[in-house]
Design a protein around this motif. Structure first.
Motif, PDB file in Angstrom:
ATOM      1  N   MET A   1       0.733  -1.177  -0.051  1.00  0.00           N
ATOM      2  CA  MET A   1      -0.088  -0.147  -0.070  1.00  0.00           C
ATOM      3  C   MET A   1       0.904   1.311   0.094  1.00  0.00           C
ATOM      4  O   MET A   1       1.634   1.484   0.983  1.00  0.00           O
ATOM      5  N   GLU A   2       0.960   2.255  -0.995  1.00  0.00           N
ATOM      6  CA  GLU A   2       1.388   3.310  -0.983  1.00  0.00           C
ATOM      7  C   GLU A   2       0.971   4.358  -0.293  1.00  0.00           C
ATOM      8  O   GLU A   2      -0.441   4.311  -0.237  1.00  0.00           O
ATOM      9  N   GLU A   3       1.690   5.365   0.326  1.00  0.00           N
ATOM     10  CA  GLU A   3       0.779   6.219   1.105  1.00  0.00           C
ATOM     11  C   GLU A   3       1.102   7.648   0.469  1.00  0.00           C
ATOM     12  O   GLU A   3       2.458   7.787   0.426  1.00  0.00           O
ATOM     13  N   THR A   4       0.329   8.383   0.453  1.00  0.00           N
ATOM     14  CA  THR A   4       0.358   9.690   0.149  1.00  0.00           C
ATOM     15  C   THR A   4       0.349  10.695   1.410  1.00  0.00           C
ATOM     16  O   THR A   4      -0.652  10.666   1.916  1.00  0.00           O
ATOM     17  N   THR A   5       1.327  11.390   1.646  1.00  0.00           N
ATOM     18  CA  THR A   5       0.905  12.176   2.879  1.00  0.00           C
ATOM     19  C   THR A   5       1.726  13.623   2.519  1.00  0.00           C
ATOM     20  O   THR A   5       2.259  13.578   1.500  1.00  0.00           O
ATOM     21  N   GLY A   6       1.325  14.555   3.275  1.00  0.00           N
ATOM     22  CA  GLY A   6       1.478  15.860   2.958  1.00  0.00           C
ATOM     23  C   GLY A   6       2.695  16.224   1.772  1.00  0.00           C
ATOM     24  O   GLY A   6       3.812  16.445   2.317  1.00  0.00           O
ATOM     25  N   ARG A   7       2.372  16.428   0.831  1.00  0.00           N
ATOM     26  CA  ARG A   7       3.006  16.969  -0.382  1.00  0.00           C
ATOM     27  C   ARG A   7       3.253  18.428   0.091  1.00  0.00           C
ATOM     28  O   ARG A   7       4.203  18.942  -0.266  1.00  0.00           O
ATOM     29  N   SER A   8       2.397  19.025   0.608  1.00  0.00           N
ATOM     30  CA  SER A   8       2.537  20.509   0.858  1.00  0.00           C
ATOM     31  C   SER A   8       2.468  20.595   2.453  1.00  0.00           C
ATOM     32  O   SER A   8       1.805  19.862   3.036  1.00  0.00           O
ATOM     33  N   THR A   9       2.402  22.002   2.704  1.00  0.00           N
ATOM     34  CA  THR A   9       2.096  22.131   4.377  1.00  0.00           C
ATOM     35  C   THR A   9       0.612  22.573   4.659  1.00  0.00           C
ATOM     36  O   THR A   9       0.335  22.553   5.702  1.00  0.00           O
ATOM     37  N   LYS A  10       0.044  22.502   3.241  1.00  0.00           N
ATOM     38  CA  LYS A  10      -1.402  22.861   3.446  1.00  0.00           C
ATOM     39  C   LYS A  10      -2.261  21.979   4.019  1.00  0.00           C
ATOM     40  O   LYS A  10      -1.891  20.405   3.823  1.00  0.00           O
ATOM     41  N   LYS A  11      -3.299  22.131   4.971  1.00  0.00           N
ATOM     42  CA  LYS A  11      -4.048  21.160   5.490  1.00  0.00           C
ATOM     43  C   LYS A  11      -4.932  20.534   4.404  1.00  0.00           C
ATOM     44  O   LYS A  11      -5.352  20.952   3.610  1.00  0.00           O
ATOM     45  N   LYS A  12      -4.791  18.942   4.438  1.00  0.00           N
ATOM     46  CA  LYS A  12      -5.742  18.315   3.595  1.00  0.00           C
ATOM     47  C   LYS A  12      -7.059  17.836   3.967  1.00  0.00           C
ATOM     48  O   LYS A  12      -7.266  17.470   5.051  1.00  0.00           O
ATOM     49  N   VAL A  13      -8.002  18.219   3.021  1.00  0.00           N
ATOM     50  CA  VAL A  13      -9.318  17.859   3.429  1.00  0.00           C
ATOM     51  C   VAL A  13      -9.780  16.746   2.458  1.00  0.00           C
ATOM     52  O   VAL A  13      -9.544  16.865   1.152  1.00  0.00           O
ATOM     53  N   VAL A  14     -10.264  15.612   2.687  1.00  0.00           N
ATOM     54  CA  VAL A  14     -10.906  14.701   1.843  1.00  0.00           C
ATOM     55  C   VAL A  14     -12.223  14.721   1.995  1.00  0.00           C
ATOM     56  O   VAL A  14     -12.888  14.584   3.108  1.00  0.00           O
ATOM     57  N   VAL A  15     -12.974  15.059   0.866  1.00  0.00           N
ATOM     58  CA  VAL A  15     -14.499  15.066   0.848  1.00  0.00           C
ATOM     59  C   VAL A  15     -14.954  13.801   0.161  1.00  0.00           C
ATOM     60  O   VAL A  15     -14.718  13.414  -0.759  1.00  0.00           O
ATOM     61  N   VAL A  16     -15.792  12.834   0.699  1.00  0.00           N
ATOM     62  CA  VAL A  16     -16.214  11.771   0.395  1.00  0.00           C
ATOM     63  C   VAL A  16     -17.735  12.025  -0.281  1.00  0.00           C
ATOM     64  O   VAL A  16     -18.546  12.412   0.734  1.00  0.00           O
TER      65      VAL A  16
END
Ligand code: FAD
Ligand code: EGU
Length: 452
Positions: A1-16
């Motif tokens: 499983m590859e993981e994608t984490t903070g590419r940037s310092t911006k806060k990330k919101v996932v909308v489902v």
């Protein structure tokens, strides 16, 4: 499983969920500068042409418009909507009576669901589609169609995945989560009324209603000059009709004026195209888990469509969240509980109101009763504008909190009851001399207070 984490310092919101409320939420968070990703199980609705199921058009009113305005989308959507200034009540005999929604210039809009959804999603937003999504309340796991998957960690997960929400299922596994759902015995079916000689088959700027107690039909205009008619009736009755001729017989009995407008052949085939769809009312609380996950739209509160408020309430959810984000400086650990505290009573109130109206309409609303009630409402409002405001006016044309609208309505019912009694005692005075002997010295006003 590859993981994608903070590419940037911006806060990330996932909308489902990339339906109406998810799409609007993506706009709100993007506007605040969050990194937004939208997960949607359907194919990409920005390019897909036909959307199956769900109603084709909806009534957009003040609450929804205010939310759209906040993300700069109001004008764009309103320009593609069709104003409806009044209801048009169709009686069994075919007589049509308009009842205005409000003062001159007050109206609601008929908007196209697919177009609205597309407009809200266009541009800026990263979009995952046509795949299964699993969600825990810390991460969304996105399953590609080729079998590979990707886990996306987010600072906040917003569950906007509709009445059968997968996110809400995560809430259900936890303690102290309240949940209730009720299916109503009615189903709905959509039928299209084509244009006649290139023109609308009925007057376009109205919400057309055929109130027949248990049976009801509603029609909203579309930009292509068709009307989408929504037939509401008990599943039991839907099932009784099994042949084209029975469809015509049924329409002959309850909606005769619509037969030539929809067309005999179209009726016979369209009725059997899709089975009747179910309607469910869902309430739950709280709407959040910690500082990580929050529910909005139908995922938090599915309501029956008998107030035309489902989407409007969902859009207002986004706006209320936005307002709280401002007040509490985007601190999710305080914003989320505050959102639950503020919003739950209002969403529960509109769910109750919509259900109440369903029961009311089905029990004794024919066209005469509907006209009578709306006229009395309007007259009282005209006579005492400060005291009496019809409930639908508060719900449809203001941002009065839903639960306050309900409280105000209960109080107004007392006033109405009082006025009714005043009138009754007055009439008694007038018609029965014996009555005067019995209640000598007591005015109708005092008597009315007694029975309050
Ligand atoms: P939805 O529109 O249901 O969107 C949810 C989205 O999430 C969908 O795109 C779905 O594919 C996606 N999804 C589901 N599960 C997952 C998952 N696991 N992962 C990713 N994505 C997922 N409201 C009004 O305001 N006015 C009206 O006139 C009106 N008329 C109506 C008439 C009828 C007959 C009905 C049934 C409803 C009506 N409504 C009306 C209510 C309105 O349709 C809903 O309130 C509104 O669509 C809710 O939007 P939503 O985005 O919360 O949910
Ligand atoms: C139902 C299905 C008339 C679209 C409630 C009114 C609706 C809509 C009403 C649907 C009704 C009923 C109101 C509006 C609206 C009315 C409202 C209901 C849009 C109390 C596409 N309802 N609807 N009330 O007042 O406030 O005209 O499917 F028949 S718009 Cl059920 Cl305002």
């Amino acid at each position: 499983m590859e993981e994608t984490t903070g590419r940037s310092t911006k806060k990330k919101v996932v909308v489902v969920g990339g339906g109406l409320v998810g799409a609007l939420n993506a706009c709100f968070f993007a506007k605040r500068g969050f990194d937004v990703e939208v997960f949607e199980t359907r194919e990409d609705i920005r390019i897909a042409k036909v959307v199956k199921g769900r109603s084709i058009n909806l009534a957009l009113s003040h609450r929804g418009r205010q939310a759209l305005k906040h993300v700069g989308m109001e004008e764009k959507i309103v320009s593609k909507g069709i104003p409806m200034h009044a209801r048009m009540i169709h009686s069994l005999s075919g007589k049509q009576s308009p009842i205005p929604y409000g003062r001159k210039g007050q109206f609601i809009l008929s908007v196209d669901r697919a177009n609205l959804n597309k407009e809200l999603l266009t541009g800026k937003i990263f979009f995952y589609s046509s795949a299964k999504v699993f969600v825990t309340y810390v991460a969304a796991i996105f399953l590609r169609s080729d079998g590979s998957n990707e886990q996306i960690k987010a600072d906040l997960i917003v569950g906007c995945d509709g009445a059968f929400s997968a996110i809400r299922k995560q809430f259900l596994r936890r303690s102290r989560f309240n949940y209730s759902q009720t299916y109503i015995p009615h189903g709905y079916m959509e039928l299209t009324m084509p244009p006649i000689n290139g023109e609308f088959a009925m007057k376009p700027n109205y919400l057309h209603i055929w109130p027949r107690n248990t049976f009801m039909m509603i029609a909203l205009p579309n930009l292509d000059k068709t009307f989408t008619c929504t037939l509401f009736m008990p599943f039991e009755e839907f099932e009784k009709i099994t042949t084209g001729d029975e469809v015509i017989e049924f329409f002959q009995k309850y909606f005769p004026d619509t037969i030539p407008l929809i067309g005999v052949d179209a009726l016979k085939t369209d009725y059997f195209r899709l089975p009747a769809q179910a309607m469910v009312s869902i309430k739950c609380s709280p709407y959040h888990i910690g500082d990580k996950c929050v529910l909005m739209g139908d995922a938090a509160h599915a309501v029956v469509p008998f107030y035309g408020q489902g989407m409007n309430a969902g859009f207002e959810d986004c706006l209320v969240f936005e307002e709280i984000m401002d007040q509490l400086n985007e601190d999710f650990s305080t914003v989320l509980p505050e959102y639950t505290r503020v919003r739950v009573p209002d969403d529960h109130a509109i769910a109750d109101l919509a259900m109440y109206n369903y029961v009311e309409m089905r029990a004794h609303v024919n066209s005469k009763w509907f006209l009578f009630r709306k006229r009395v409402d309007n007259i009282l409002h005209f006579l005492m504008p400060k005291t009496i405001t019809p409930l639908y006016t508060m719900v449809t044309f203001t941002r009065t909190r839903y639960h306050e609208a309900v409280d105000s309505w209960h109080w107004q019912n007392k006033v109405r009851h009082f006025l009714k009694m005043c009138l009754l005692f007055r009439l008694c005075h007038f018609f029965f001399p014996a009555y005067n002997l019995l209640f000598r010295g007591r005015c109708s006003f005092c008597l009315s207070i007694l029975v309050l």
